[in-house]
Design an enzyme around this catalytic site. Sequence first.
Site, PDB file in Angstrom:
ATOM      1  CG  ASP A 201      -9.212  22.989 -30.845  1.00  0.00           C
ATOM      2  OD1 ASP A 201      -9.370  24.201 -30.603  1.00  0.00           O
ATOM      3  OD2 ASP A 201      -8.198  22.545 -31.417  1.00  0.00           O
ATOM      4  CG  ASP A 217      -7.026  17.514 -34.203  1.00  0.00           C
ATOM      5  OD1 ASP A 217      -6.908  16.596 -33.359  1.00  0.00           O
ATOM      6  OD2 ASP A 217      -6.278  18.508 -34.230  1.00  0.00           O
TER       7      ASP A 217
END
Length: 328
Positions: A201, A217
């Site tokens: 991501d 993240d």
Amino acid sequence: MNNSAFSFQTLTPELILDSLAVIGIYVDSGLTALNSYENRVYQFSDENRTRYVVKYYRPHRWDKLQIIEEHQFTQQLVQADIPAIAPTTINNNTVHEYQGYLFTLFPSVGARQYEIDNLEQFDSVATMLGRIHQIGAKQPFEHRPTIGLQEYLYQPQEILLSNAIVPNKIQTDLKIILRNLIKTVEQYWHNDWQPIRLHADCHPGNILWHDKAIIVDFDDARNGPAIQDIWMLLNGDQQQQRIQLSSFIELYEEFFPFNHDQLILIEPLRAMRIVHHLAWIIERWQDPAFPRAFPWLTDIDFWQQQLKQFNQQIEAIKAPPLQLLSIM
């Protein structure tokens, strides 16, 4: 699965404080909610004025082994002196459990947002990703999935075509155009790539800057083709993207070889991300945070624009893939 299983209805401030106390962390400030739809994330300071971020994982999304794999990956990156944010280990564990919630503590890092038009920062990201993929290629995830059509197209298609959110007037056209988009992706998708551990991501919002690029993240980490961590960092028209990609790969390949055959996967991966993202919102719709954040999802105008985007993406997939600049 009942969508209510994905909710955070019982995650009260009292439960958060109690869960932290169980692992010996005592909050001495308020809990500041950070931007996260998938999980619940809070920043705070403890009694020693140490700043932390605590993440409560959405129930039933990842199991404990999958979360541990994510943590092991980030710990390997940090051990290799790669600027990633690894979890804090407490009592030899990075994943803790309290009243049905899995949660993890991270150090709070002060940094600025990554600037997509800053060449120094762009070059730093290219070097960093080459090093990340060098580590990621040493072994695949065992418990986390591999990017593929089932997770990113076939399952989302079922969700999109079986929900009550899409306006009735759009449903027939959605079914036809979505089917055409998936068929087009199938024609251009290939598995002729080494599956490596990815961030998966890697968009600009997950990169920070503090004298160097810092990646954060890894919640979506999984196996996949290296290009998945690269294409979302490109911006502008095709010529601008060619220049960016050529510069990026030159620095990236100082640490990890790039398979140019993966360039044809950029537009299929973009299509997969679009479809998967829509299904993700719908699947989480019973979480009150989602109708508040995405109120336009029930508007017919949005879906009409979405159909146009699907058709445009079909043409983008069929067009010649992005190529690197020729080196004289």
